[in-house]
Design a protein around this motif. Structure first.
Motif, PDB file in Angstrom:
ATOM      1  N   ASP A 294       0.775  -1.224  -0.100  1.00  0.00           N
ATOM      2  CA  ASP A 294       0.119   0.027   0.021  1.00  0.00           C
ATOM      3  C   ASP A 294       0.948   1.154   0.004  1.00  0.00           C
ATOM      4  O   ASP A 294       1.148   1.940   1.196  1.00  0.00           O
TER       5      ASP A 294
ATOM      6  N   THR B 106      -3.832   2.506   6.449  1.00  0.00           N
ATOM      7  CA  THR B 106      -2.852   2.061   6.648  1.00  0.00           C
ATOM      8  C   THR B 106      -1.936   2.086   7.918  1.00  0.00           C
ATOM      9  O   THR B 106      -1.118   1.237   8.271  1.00  0.00           O
TER      10      THR B 106
ATOM     11  N   ARG C 130      -1.993  -3.991   1.658  1.00  0.00           N
ATOM     12  CA  ARG C 130      -3.493  -3.785   1.709  1.00  0.00           C
ATOM     13  C   ARG C 130      -4.241  -5.047   2.165  1.00  0.00           C
ATOM     14  O   ARG C 130      -3.699  -6.195   1.587  1.00  0.00           O
ATOM     15  N   GLY C 131      -5.061  -5.101   3.239  1.00  0.00           N
ATOM     16  CA  GLY C 131      -5.859  -5.973   3.399  1.00  0.00           C
ATOM     17  C   GLY C 131      -5.084  -7.280   4.327  1.00  0.00           C
ATOM     18  O   GLY C 131      -5.673  -8.461   4.227  1.00  0.00           O
TER      19      GLY C 131
END
Length: 200
Positions: free
Chosen positions: A132, A165, A197-198
């Motif tokens: 990210d 983030t 991300r995620g």
């Protein structure tokens, strides 16, 4: 790593390169000889990018950004030239967090901003690994601003960056490293960023 001393008493690794044998705390600061420190990261480990990111995230979450920087350093030294800015930028973010946690506001802010700029240049490479980059840039700039201003996370901040983030934030004037030494600066665990991300 095996250490030897040459005739001038300097610490050397098995290949004869200078490498301090002094124990270090969780932020990479040297401790007195004989003190119990945090084990150093082995040098020259070649990992695939997912392993690099996983190991670095583990170290960041444990409040050891200095050690995470060593993992990123291995990646830039062993990876393709096209990814050098990516891994160097991530290493600079980790070192910037290290300095901010040690209480070096000016050095921490400078490295956070330098790493953010390098990461922006490497956005396509970052995206290929699910990093990210946009969120990390926001996190780094925010932490640099707060570090320079001498503010904790709850002084004028929301505790989260726009992208989510950012790290788990709390204002801590004094932090304790993994070895128990204390430092005026940001809490490296609370400030640890999410690299991908995620991925929790």
């Amino acid at each position: 790593m095996n250490r030897t001393a040459n005739e001038d008493g300097r610490d050397r690794d098995a290949a004869g390169r200078a490498r301090s044998g002094r124990p270090r705390d969780g932020l990479g600061r040297p401790l007195p000889y004989g003190a119990e420190g945090v084990p150093r990261q082995p040098e020259g480990v070649v990992r695939v990018p997912a392993e690099t990111l996983g190991e670095a995230q583990r170290l960041l979450d444990a409040g050891m950004p200095f050690h995470a920087h060593e993992v990123f350093e291995d990646a830039w030294k062993s990876g393709p030239e096209a990814e050098r800015d990516l891994w160097q930028g991530l290493a600079q973010l980790a070192v910037g967090l290290t300095h901010a946690a040690r209480g070096n506001a000016a050095g921490g802010a400078r490295l956070l901003r330098r790493g953010a700029a390098r990461l922006l240049d490497a956005a396509p490479e970052a995206a290929a690994y699910g990093i990210d980059a946009d969120g990390l840039v926001i996190w780094a700039r925010d932490l640099a601003d707060r570090t320079e201003a001498g503010r904790g996370a709850d002084a004028g901040g929301t505790g989260e960056t726009e992208s989510g983030t950012g790290g788990r934030r709390s204002a801590v004037a004094e932090t304790e490293s993994a070895s128990g030494s204390r430092s005026a600066g940001v809490d490296p665990v609370a400030e640890a960023p999410r690299l991908r991300r995620g991925v929790a």
